[in-house]
Each structure stands twice: as structure tokens, then as C-alpha cells.
Design a protein around this motif. Sequence first.
Motif, PDB file in Angstrom:
ATOM      1  N   ARG A  62     -38.874 155.137   4.514  1.00 11.46           N
ATOM      2  CA  ARG A  62     -37.646 154.806   5.257  1.00 11.46           C
ATOM      3  C   ARG A  62     -37.199 155.987   6.110  1.00 11.46           C
ATOM      4  O   ARG A  62     -36.787 155.805   7.263  1.00 11.46           O
ATOM      5  CB  ARG A  62     -36.538 154.390   4.279  1.00 11.46           C
ATOM      6  CG  ARG A  62     -36.789 153.034   3.642  1.00 11.46           C
ATOM      7  CD  ARG A  62     -35.826 152.775   2.485  1.00 11.46           C
ATOM      8  NE  ARG A  62     -36.020 151.452   1.902  1.00 11.46           N
ATOM      9  CZ  ARG A  62     -35.579 151.108   0.691  1.00 11.46           C
ATOM     10  NH1 ARG A  62     -34.937 151.989  -0.064  1.00 11.46           N
ATOM     11  NH2 ARG A  62     -35.778 149.887   0.227  1.00 11.46           N
ATOM     12  N   GLN A  63     -37.290 157.196   5.560  1.00 12.20           N
ATOM     13  CA  GLN A  63     -36.866 158.381   6.329  1.00 12.20           C
ATOM     14  C   GLN A  63     -37.756 158.569   7.549  1.00 12.20           C
ATOM     15  O   GLN A  63     -37.272 158.892   8.645  1.00 12.20           O
ATOM     16  CB  GLN A  63     -36.937 159.643   5.458  1.00 12.20           C
ATOM     17  CG  GLN A  63     -35.794 159.732   4.459  1.00 12.20           C
ATOM     18  CD  GLN A  63     -35.966 160.881   3.465  1.00 12.20           C
ATOM     19  OE1 GLN A  63     -37.068 161.429   3.323  1.00 12.20           O
ATOM     20  NE2 GLN A  63     -34.904 161.216   2.767  1.00 12.20           N
ATOM     21  N   ALA A  66     -36.899 155.923  10.102  1.00 13.41           N
ATOM     22  CA  ALA A  66     -35.542 156.153  10.640  1.00 13.41           C
ATOM     23  C   ALA A  66     -35.546 157.285  11.664  1.00 13.41           C
ATOM     24  O   ALA A  66     -34.771 157.260  12.626  1.00 13.41           O
ATOM     25  CB  ALA A  66     -34.580 156.468   9.503  1.00 13.41           C
ATOM     26  N   GLY A  93     -38.792 148.631   4.429  1.00 13.28           N
ATOM     27  CA  GLY A  93     -37.974 149.266   5.464  1.00 13.28           C
ATOM     28  C   GLY A  93     -36.728 148.475   5.817  1.00 13.28           C
ATOM     29  O   GLY A  93     -35.757 149.017   6.346  1.00 13.28           O
ATOM     30  N   GLN A  99     -28.971 148.073   5.768  1.00 13.95           N
ATOM     31  CA  GLN A  99     -29.415 149.461   6.001  1.00 13.95           C
ATOM     32  C   GLN A  99     -30.857 149.509   6.494  1.00 13.95           C
ATOM     33  O   GLN A  99     -31.571 150.477   6.255  1.00 13.95           O
ATOM     34  CB  GLN A  99     -29.303 150.269   4.711  1.00 13.95           C
ATOM     35  CG  GLN A  99     -27.879 150.413   4.208  1.00 13.95           C
ATOM     36  CD  GLN A  99     -27.836 151.054   2.820  1.00 13.95           C
ATOM     37  OE1 GLN A  99     -28.561 151.997   2.524  1.00 13.95           O
ATOM     38  NE2 GLN A  99     -27.009 150.517   1.955  1.00 13.95           N
ATOM     39  N   VAL A 101     -34.083 150.239   8.405  1.00 18.35           N
ATOM     40  CA  VAL A 101     -34.457 151.335   9.315  1.00 18.35           C
ATOM     41  C   VAL A 101     -35.081 150.799  10.602  1.00 18.35           C
ATOM     42  O   VAL A 101     -35.339 151.561  11.526  1.00 18.35           O
ATOM     43  CB  VAL A 101     -35.421 152.338   8.640  1.00 18.35           C
ATOM     44  CG1 VAL A 101     -34.713 153.099   7.544  1.00 18.35           C
ATOM     45  CG2 VAL A 101     -36.680 151.665   8.103  1.00 18.35           C
TER      46      VAL A 101
END
Length: 205
Positions: A62-63, A66, A93, A99, A101
Motif C-alpha cells: 500500500r505504501q 500510495a 490496495g 482508504q 491507494v
Amino acid sequence: MAYKIAIIVGSLRRDSLNRKVARSICALRNDNLDCSMIEIGDLPLYNQDLDGDPPVQWVRFRQEVAAADGVLFVSPEYNRGIPGALKNAIDVGSRPYGQSVFDKKPGAIVTASPGSIGGFGSNHQIRQASVFLNMPMMLQPEAYLGHVTDDSFDESGCLKDGPLKDLITVLAHAFSGWVETILRSRQLLAEDSAHAAQAKEAEPA
Ligand SMILES: Cc1cc2nc3c(=O)[nH]c(=O)nc-3n(C[C@H](O)[C@H](O)[C@H](O)COP(=O)(O)O)c2cc1C
């Protein structure tokens, strides 16, 4: 300026044709695209029960998505659809709800296959998911790369000169313009909203 592009390859196979196509796009380097491949093979299967305490692999994935300006999917077709590993990555994701991404990220899709229809079914299933994901997906050029084999690549694993390489070169160029257009539009909309809010505040009571 170069846009950060997360490339998600839908095949886990070591000698994947799609990974080589993705590598060929990264190797172009002349289209304002700063590409990184985001790995999906280690992602535990999505399970909503884990949303409160997500596995480290989900957090990492996810990071990485993002942090990107745009997402490029490069995938095979399995049984006329999205390979399970890629669908799992999309699901991971996209959650927790609200939320995702992928939200508002410009995207593009390339599918490649030794078969003649170039992963058309998989390509359009990714496109279908992108509607719900609220990802503005580039429309043209479409990229259903058919008749792709190991022979399509040179010793460095990149596409040999020819129509396939020409198509991905055009696609990379178009994608850079698409990412720019979407990011600029988002910025203008945000500025408009800020001006509208200021004007409202300045109105006499
Ligand atoms: C489970 C499975 C299902 C497949 N289904 C399709 C298909 O629907 N259409 C197609 O063109 N190729 C299909 N293939 C063949 C793949 O296109 C071929 O194995 C390709 O090399 C996979 O992509 P990769 O090289 O990037 O791993 C399938 C392969 C597997 C393993």
C-alpha cells in the motif's frame, strides 16, 4: 519532471513475458516516467478480518502504490480473466474501505500473451475494476500484445525493435501525458475549491 510510476506485473513466473514487457517500458527512460516494479507475490490473500492489524506485506504494498503518481498494470490473462495474484493485489490496495491507494491515481493497462488476442479479457477486467477504484484509466492506445514469445526479446530481456516495441513506446509517451493531465486537473480543481471557500468566508454575514 519525471512521474513516479508503480508497475504491477500480474505474473509471478520467473521468466514472465509480461515482466519483460514491463522491463522494456522501464528501459525507455525518455518519457518522463520513473518506473518501479511493485512486487505482489508475497501478499497474503486479502481477508477483511485482518484490516485492523494488516500483514506487513500489505502495508509495504500500500505504501509503495500510495507513493506513486500513476499505476501501470502489465499482466497476462488467465482463463480469459485477471490472474488471481493480481486480483488479490488490487483487493489489498483497495481496502480498508475509504482508504484505497488506487483512488484518483491515473492508470494504464498492458496485457501480453503468446495467444492471438493479447490478453483482451484480462485487460478489460482490470479496466472494469478501475471504474470502481475511481482510477482515471488511459483509453488509448490500447495494448493487447499478442503473439509474444521469448523470441520477442533481446539478450537483455527487452523487446526487440519492431511493432511491439513501437506500440509500448507510443503508450509510454501517451501515459506520461495522461498522468500530467490528470494530476494538473486535480490541482486546478483543488485550487478552485480553495478559492471558492475563501470567497465564501469573505462574504458579508
Ligand atoms: C492458469 C493459466 C491460464 C491461462 N489462460 C490464458 C488465457 O485465457 N488466454 C491467454 O492468452 N493465455 C492464457 N494462458 C497462457 C499465458 O498467456 C502464458 O502462459 C503466458 O506466458 C503467461 O504470462 P507470463 O509469461 O507473463 O507469465 C494461461 C496460462 C496459465 C498458466
